[in-house]
Write a protein that holds these residues in place. Structure first.
Motif, PDB file in Angstrom:
ATOM      1  N   ALA A  56       0.864  -1.185   0.000  1.00  0.00           N
ATOM      2  CA  ALA A  56       0.000   0.000   0.000  1.00  0.00           C
ATOM      3  C   ALA A  56       0.897   1.230   0.000  1.00  0.00           C
ATOM      4  CB  ALA A  56      -0.916  -0.004   1.220  1.00  0.00           C
ATOM      5  N   ASP A 252      -7.244   3.344  -0.559  1.00  0.00           N
ATOM      6  CA  ASP A 252      -7.485   3.175  -1.995  1.00  0.00           C
ATOM      7  C   ASP A 252      -8.614   4.070  -2.486  1.00  0.00           C
ATOM      8  OD1 ASP A 252      -5.471   1.426  -2.517  1.00  0.00           O
ATOM      9  OD2 ASP A 252      -6.688  -0.387  -2.455  1.00  0.00           O
ATOM     10  N   ARG A 253      -9.579   4.320  -1.610  1.00  0.00           N
ATOM     11  CA  ARG A 253     -10.713   5.153  -2.009  1.00  0.00           C
ATOM     12  C   ARG A 253     -10.326   6.618  -2.153  1.00  0.00           C
ATOM     13  NH1 ARG A 253     -15.156   2.765   2.322  1.00  0.00           N
ATOM     14  NH2 ARG A 253     -15.125   0.598   1.604  1.00  0.00           N
ATOM     15  N   ARG A 255      -6.977   7.666  -2.787  1.00  0.00           N
ATOM     16  CA  ARG A 255      -5.647   7.837  -3.335  1.00  0.00           C
ATOM     17  C   ARG A 255      -5.661   8.809  -4.513  1.00  0.00           C
ATOM     18  NH1 ARG A 255      -7.613   3.348  -6.016  1.00  0.00           N
ATOM     19  NH2 ARG A 255      -6.900   3.028  -8.152  1.00  0.00           N
ATOM     20  N   ARG A 261      -3.341   1.102  -6.846  1.00  0.00           N
ATOM     21  CA  ARG A 261      -4.118   0.593  -5.718  1.00  0.00           C
ATOM     22  C   ARG A 261      -3.298  -0.442  -4.964  1.00  0.00           C
ATOM     23  NH1 ARG A 261      -9.455  -2.090  -7.630  1.00  0.00           N
ATOM     24  NH2 ARG A 261      -9.427  -0.316  -9.042  1.00  0.00           N
ATOM     25  N   SER A 262      -3.733  -0.743  -3.757  1.00  0.00           N
ATOM     26  CA  SER A 262      -2.944  -1.592  -2.863  1.00  0.00           C
ATOM     27  C   SER A 262      -2.946  -3.054  -3.326  1.00  0.00           C
ATOM     28  CB  SER A 262      -3.501  -1.515  -1.440  1.00  0.00           C
ATOM     29  OG  SER A 262      -3.479  -0.195  -0.950  1.00  0.00           O
ATOM     30  N   THR A 729      -4.721   1.134 -13.503  1.00  0.00           N
ATOM     31  CA  THR A 729      -4.304   2.354 -12.818  1.00  0.00           C
ATOM     32  C   THR A 729      -2.904   2.768 -13.234  1.00  0.00           C
ATOM     33  OG1 THR A 729      -3.580   0.978 -10.980  1.00  0.00           O
ATOM     34  CG2 THR A 729      -5.779   1.923 -10.841  1.00  0.00           C
ATOM     35  N   ASP A 733      -0.915  -2.835 -13.990  1.00  0.00           N
ATOM     36  CA  ASP A 733      -1.913  -2.982 -12.949  1.00  0.00           C
ATOM     37  C   ASP A 733      -3.146  -3.713 -13.434  1.00  0.00           C
ATOM     38  OD1 ASP A 733      -0.674  -2.082 -10.801  1.00  0.00           O
ATOM     39  OD2 ASP A 733      -1.860  -0.258 -10.517  1.00  0.00           O
ATOM     40  N   ASP A 737      -5.278  -6.282 -11.190  1.00  0.00           N
ATOM     41  CA  ASP A 737      -6.630  -5.943 -10.774  1.00  0.00           C
ATOM     42  C   ASP A 737      -7.611  -7.023 -11.215  1.00  0.00           C
ATOM     43  OD1 ASP A 737      -5.613  -3.726  -9.700  1.00  0.00           O
ATOM     44  OD2 ASP A 737      -6.413  -2.310 -11.191  1.00  0.00           O
TER      45      ASP A 737
END
Length: 742
Positions: A56, A252-253, A255, A261-262, A729, A733, A737
């Motif tokens: 993170a 994450d919400r 960032r 994202r983590s 992202t 990623d 994801d």
């Protein structure tokens, strides 16, 4: 590739986090009854080690208030060195869990239990630290602290009370001032320390060792039964892991754009490595901390460098600032923790829990943590949440009514032995000898439920009655009658609302032979009334007086193209115009037609839509007619006249290169037609002006009927690309994801 450091953002942010972390780390160490250096060691390790290894990027780790209660209990039971060994064991367990890629399973714990646990920990911290603020000493348990609190309030009026009250006042006032760049905890501790020094007050102060690691010694395994040790290790690992994972999800919400994202499994491993180092060096257990992480994001951090640098500043202060740290009054740190504990008891989550009727789990978990202990309270909450989930999963709804000389019984939900008493009572109330329609709208039926229904059916038919059983989902009753194996999983619904009438295995329309089209349509309406209307009624009632769609969707009248299906949208989401060939007449066209542009005009000027999408599809009959020169539709004068609007698409198709030649001529024309209709929209000056201003976006889409896949137009290259399952992202990623989603 992600930058390692953004100097203009990360360095200032690291100082802000450092200023927040130091007083909190000292206070948590004091509250846990361990050397104050242990808090700073944990903060340094959490910043440097976890900051480099964790998954993170913007999360800041260190000692957290949630661990305080566990550590204080372990120190009293096993001693400090043994607690350090338990911390190492918890770290190894976290590394193992991260390597097994089970991090997301920790998030399966009910939020009601987690919020209740945090609230209970906050209550325990408040009850213990209030005694220090009042100049006294905490008792051995939260209940004893609560019972003894009136005496402390009545008897202790020392200078420590003044310092504690001053700290709380500064915290409350500073957070309402515009100087938010300087953290309120730092200001409060600084003011309290300065007041104690300037007034010459005789109050207990921080006892800082001569060196950073104090009287460090090797951690030792406690001499205790193995089950007790395993329980202690699991407790530390579980609380630290869940806190870290929840914090990572929260970050994450919020960032910033461009920050990945983590990776929760990597974060779990990083936390485990950090706890191993922290335990070996004589530090507290560590986890992700919301207060510090939020401060990091608000301060503008863009990379993990801010987290690492904050740990470096903690080390620098610890090596050079002992004299300053020793001036801090203990009551000021206790007051800071009281404020933190009250924040952990934040009632705001209760609003969401109340809507789902889970508030009682929160309160019972909180009470369990305070009265029974952290582990026992969490287990109590998890057991209650499991019972609630079991009750909901096995809930059955039974409705009985009489109409048209028949009795109708509808059974919906999961029909298990738990619902048998309710089912028995409903069936027993039916008069003997009457015709009964029994609709089983169930997603699961166990043997006890089947036996109840079958026994009643046999008995009812013996008395002259007639029973018709209709199963809307999987054939649970029929399979039990024939001895066929029931499906392993609960049904997701035998009546597939997205399937054509002729393809449905169950439902009102099972055999279309000899059934008039009107009856088929009405049967579908009845299915809607019976299954769907009650579900969408609240939404439709809300939308009854107004609609506010953001999208205008122009597509073909072809029955195989279902806009709401391919966009997963519902009532009120998209404004739809359907016509033969998804055509848009150009501005000033010699073939007059205002219907399409009337829709566009209303959508943009009245509904204020933000996006206009033109969606074509493969094997389009309109484009096949255009490609054949109109000869196939010469006998249809109105259609022939309408298809003249596609002449621009045909001209574009004839003059553009064929590309790699993989697509058929019809496919190329269908896709070219979408591009041309977007250009036709831009031929209207008022619409082009709004597009140029960025008020409206034009989008081209193409549905491949054979693969059921939707493709999006790349305006830069004029080609259609498959819509990705995830929005990446950053480079690389997208695959991660997608794996996480799976």
């Amino acid at each position: 590739m992600t930058r390692f450091i953004a100097p203009g953002r990360d360095i200032p942010a690291s100082f802000v986090v450092f200023l927040v972390a130091v007083p909190l780390s000292l206070g948590i160490a004091v509250a846990a009854g361990v050397p104050v250096a242990a808090g700073l060691v944990a903060a340094a390790v959490g910043g440097i080690i976890v900051g480099l290894i964790g998954g993170a990027p913007l999360q800041v780790s260190g000692p957290s208030a949630g661990i305080t209660v566990i550590v204080a209990s372990m120190v009293q039971t096993y001693g400090w060195q043994a607690t350090c060994a338990i911390t190492i064991g918890a770290g190894l367990l976290q590394i193992g869990l991260g390597a097994c890629r089970v991090a997301r399973t920790a998030l399966a714990v009910s939020p009601a239990v987690m919020y209740g646990m945090l609230g209970g920990i906050g209550a325990v911290i408040v009850l213990s630290q209030l005694h220090i603020v009042l100049g006294g000493t905490p008792q051995e348990s939260p209940i004893a602290n609560l019972v003894d609190l009136p005496r402390q309030i009545g008897e202790n009026h020392s200078a420590a009370v003044l310092i504690g009250v001053l700290t709380v006042v500064v915290l409350l006032v500073w957070e309402r001032l515009p100087f938010r760049r300087v953290p309120a905890p730092l200001v409060a501790i600084a003011v309290a320390t300065l007041a104690a020094w300037a007034g010459g007050l005789d109050v207990p102060r921080v006892d800082f060792p001569d060196s950073f690691f104090g009287d460090w010694s090797t951690p030792k395994v406690p001499d205790a039964p193995l089950p007790d040790l395993v329980g202690a290790v699991v407790a530390v690992a579980l609380v630290a892991s869940v806190e870290s994972l929840l914090c990572a999800v929260l970050m994450d919400r919020t960032r910033p754009v461009g920050v990945a994202r983590s990776d929760l499994d990597r974060e779990m491993i990083g936390q485990g490595v950090g706890n191993c180092f922290s335990g070996f060096l004589g530090g507290l257990p560590i986890s992700g901390v919301v207060v510090r992480s939020a401060a990091n994001v608000r301060a503008g951090a863009l990379t993990r460098a801010s987290t690492v640098l904050h740990g470096v500043w903690v080390v620098a202060l610890s090596l050079s600032g002992a004299l300053l740290i020793e001036q801090i009054p203990l009551s000021a740190l206790a007051a800071l923790l009281v404020a933190l504990g009250l924040r952990m008891m934040d009632p705001s989550p209760l609003k969401g829990l109340r809507a789902h009727r889970e508030t009682w789990i929160y309160w019972l978990t909180l009470a369990g943590v305070v009265v029974l202990g952290l582990g026992e309270g969490v287990l109590l909450g998890m057991a209650l949440a499991a019972c609630l989930a079991l009750r909901r999963l096995t809930r059955v709804r039974i409705r009985t009514e009489q109409r048209e000389g028949k009795w109708h019984v509808v059974v919906a939900g999961s029909l298990t032995f738990l619902g048998v008493p309710k089912l028995n009572a409903a069936l027993a109330d039916l008069p003997p000898g009457v015709p009964v329609d029994l609709d089983l709208d169930v997603d699961f039926m166990d043997n006890a439920a089947f036996d109840t229904i079958h026994t009643w059916r046999v008995s009812h038919e013996r008395q002259g009655g007639r029973v018709d059983i209709d199963e809307i989902h999987e054939s649970w009753y029929e399979n039990a009658m024939t001895g066929e194996a029931a499906p392993k999983d609960k049904s997701s619904g035998g009546v597939r609302w997205w399937a054509p009438w002729s393809r449905r295995e169950r439902g009102p329309v099972q055999d279309l032979d000899g059934v008039s089209p009107r009856e088929v349509l009405l049967a579908g309406v009845r299915e809607y009334h019976g299954r769907t209307a009650r579900l969408v009624r609240p939404i439709m009632a809300e939308l009854a007086m107004a609609q506010t769609p953001d999208h205008l969707f122009i597509t073909c009248v072809d029955s195989r193209v279902v806009p709401n299906l391919i966009t997963a949208s519902g009532p009120g989401d998209i404004f739809i115009n359907r016509n033969v060939g998804n055509l848009v007449p150009r501005y000033g066209s010699r073939v007059p037609d205002d219907s399409v542009m009337a829709t566009v005009e209303y959508a943009t000027s009245v509904l204020d839509v933000k996006t206009i999408t033109v969606c074509g599809h493969s094997n389009c009959g309109a484009m096949a007619g255009v490609l054949a020169g109109g000869s196939e539709v010469e006998h249809l004068p109105q259609l022939s006249n309408w298809l003249k609007h596609a002449n621009y698409s045909l001209d574009r198709y004839l003059h553009e290169p064929e590309g790699d030649g993989a697509a058929s001529p019809l496919t190329r024309l269908c896709q070219t037609n979408v591009v041309q209709q977007l250009d036709n929209l831009l031929s209207y000056p008022w619409l082009k002006r709004r597009v140029d201003l960025g008020e409206i976006e034009l989008v081209g889409m193409y549905l491949d009927l054979e693969t059921a896949k939707v493709h999006i137009l790349d305006p830069d290259h004029g080609s259609f690309l498959a819509v990705p399952d995830e929005v990446p992202t950053e480079e690389g990623d997208g695959r991660r994801d997608a794996e996480a989603t799976a």
